[in-house]
Design an enzyme around this catalytic site. Sequence first.
Site, mmCIF file in Angstrom:
data_model
loop_
_atom_site.group_PDB
_atom_site.id
_atom_site.type_symbol
_atom_site.label_atom_id
_atom_site.label_comp_id
_atom_site.label_asym_id
_atom_site.label_seq_id
_atom_site.Cartn_x
_atom_site.Cartn_y
_atom_site.Cartn_z
ATOM 1 N N HIS A 165 0.809 -1.229 0.000
ATOM 2 C CA HIS A 165 0.000 0.000 0.000
ATOM 3 C C HIS A 165 0.845 1.283 0.000
ATOM 4 O O HIS A 165 0.281 2.378 -0.069
ATOM 5 C CB HIS A 165 -0.955 0.012 1.192
ATOM 6 N N ASP A 201 -2.717 -10.440 -2.774
ATOM 7 C CA ASP A 201 -3.356 -9.969 -1.543
ATOM 8 C C ASP A 201 -4.825 -9.644 -1.819
ATOM 9 O O ASP A 201 -5.192 -9.266 -2.939
ATOM 10 C CB ASP A 201 -2.617 -8.719 -1.050
ATOM 11 N N HIS A 203 -6.432 -7.180 -0.973
ATOM 12 C CA HIS A 203 -6.627 -5.750 -1.259
ATOM 13 C C HIS A 203 -5.771 -5.342 -2.451
ATOM 14 O O HIS A 203 -4.673 -5.861 -2.647
ATOM 15 C CB HIS A 203 -6.226 -4.920 -0.039
ATOM 16 N N ASP A 291 -4.734 -12.959 2.770
ATOM 17 C CA ASP A 291 -5.966 -12.476 3.404
ATOM 18 C C ASP A 291 -7.195 -12.655 2.518
ATOM 19 O O ASP A 291 -8.312 -12.328 2.937
ATOM 20 C CB ASP A 291 -5.833 -11.016 3.870
ATOM 21 N N TYR A 330 -4.159 -12.488 8.066
ATOM 22 C CA TYR A 330 -4.305 -12.107 9.470
ATOM 23 C C TYR A 330 -4.961 -13.160 10.343
ATOM 24 O O TYR A 330 -5.122 -12.935 11.539
ATOM 25 C CB TYR A 330 -5.091 -10.784 9.549
HETATM 26 C C1 SP5 Z 1 -1.450 -5.286 3.670
HETATM 27 C C2 SP5 Z 1 -2.906 -5.323 3.952
HETATM 28 O O1 SP5 Z 1 -3.534 -6.361 3.830
HETATM 29 N N1 SP5 Z 1 -3.456 -4.206 4.389
HETATM 30 C C3 SP5 Z 1 -4.822 -4.204 4.707
HETATM 31 C C4 SP5 Z 1 -5.270 -2.845 4.879
HETATM 32 C C5 SP5 Z 1 -6.753 -2.819 4.930
HETATM 33 N N2 SP5 Z 1 -7.182 -2.367 6.181
HETATM 34 C C6 SP5 Z 1 -8.473 -1.801 6.140
HETATM 35 C C7 SP5 Z 1 -8.962 -1.926 7.510
HETATM 36 C C8 SP5 Z 1 -10.313 -1.398 7.700
HETATM 37 C C9 SP5 Z 1 -10.600 -1.510 9.164
HETATM 38 N N3 SP5 Z 1 -10.619 -2.862 9.631
HETATM 39 C C10 SP5 Z 1 -11.363 -2.934 10.829
HETATM 40 C C11 SP5 Z 1 -12.379 -3.989 10.778
HETATM 41 C C12 SP5 Z 1 -13.452 -3.662 11.744
HETATM 42 N N4 SP5 Z 1 -14.450 -4.663 11.741
HETATM 43 ZN ZN ZN Z 2 -4.534 -7.130 2.287
#
Ligand code: SP5
Ligand code: ZN
Length: 349
Positions: A165, A201, A203, A291, A330
């Site tokens: 990112h 990934d 995302h 993920d 995760y």
């Molecule tokens: C590297 C990678 O996988 N980064 C992921 C970044 C995405 N994070 C977004 C998180 C949004 C908030 N997550 C909280 C969940 C609440 N239920």
């Molecule tokens: Zn991710």
Amino acid sequence: MVWSPQTQRHVAGAEIWVGVRIPGTEVPARVDVIRDALVDAGHPLVEARAHDDDALLAVHDAALVEHLRTVYSGWVDAGFLDDPGQDRVVPYVFPTAAMLGPIPPHEAAAIHARAGTYAYDTMTVLGPGTYDAARAAVDCALTAVDLVTAGEPIAYALCRPPGHHVTRSAYGGSCYLNNAAVAAEALRAAGSARVAVVDLDAHHGNGTAAIFYERDDVYYGSVHVDPGAGWFPHFVGFAAETGAGAGADRTLNVPLPPGSGDVEWLTAVGRLREALDAFRPDALVVSLGVDAAAADPESPLLVTGDGYREAGRLLAGLRLPSVVVQEGGYHLDSLGELVAAYLSGHADE
Ligand code: SP5
Ligand code: ZN
């Protein structure tokens, strides 16, 4: 498997999400479970060797790297641990293009304002060990590049924190330095004229995509949950983004609807592979986020371990020297097996 114990020194502790402090999922234990699963699967351990900043500074603005290196001590010196009682660097104001209009900004004098110059979200906080961990992750990626340059067909780097990112000059999305982009630049410097990055990934890797968007020598292909369905990174990662300038048609995004499983996901991986047949790269970087797995708490995709193994087989079919860089993933109970599954597929095509 290349790893470094230094990568566990980043302890976010929490993330600030919509203004609320919530438990973060990008935790040091991720390193333990991946390392243990790969050792159990017979992968030898290699400790990362220190590398200079050449490939890092080919990817990132020196000002970003210097900010990450020094901001925590500046935060401590400014007294933030006591007043207001915040032991992590959290930005509060961002000099966006919309804020500035045509007015060129000054560099902020206050450390809490400078934090917003280089970060684009509030989730991705810095603590005392963050820079050293992120820099160690870069060394993991560069050591894996060394192994492949020396003739190994594939090398896996247990990078943590993840990196995809991070743009040229801003960090976010639980990432601080773009390990995969640094690996791609290092492969180029070691003689691979054309490098492909395939991002698995869940995302979209907006940082890697932005870094190479106008480049004709590095291809970026990604399968990810559709940002248009409300998922991070929200603003980019759409199918219409195909590169620009010299990089026209050197970017391929395959967004998938939430709920997509192995069939849809592997079809997308197959599309990425076919695009690379035409690009004819000399080396491959895989941004291996796991993920997209069904049990993962951070994404709505439903990929299985068998799906990751098959993705490994598909990309091994390119028969390219390959550096596999860890990104997200995760779910601590299955994370290690998912990474091992991908690598077993990539090894035995
Ligand atoms: C590297 C990678 O996988 N980064 C992921 C970044 C995405 N994070 C977004 C998180 C949004 C908030 N997550 C909280 C969940 C609440 N239920
Ligand atoms: Zn991710």
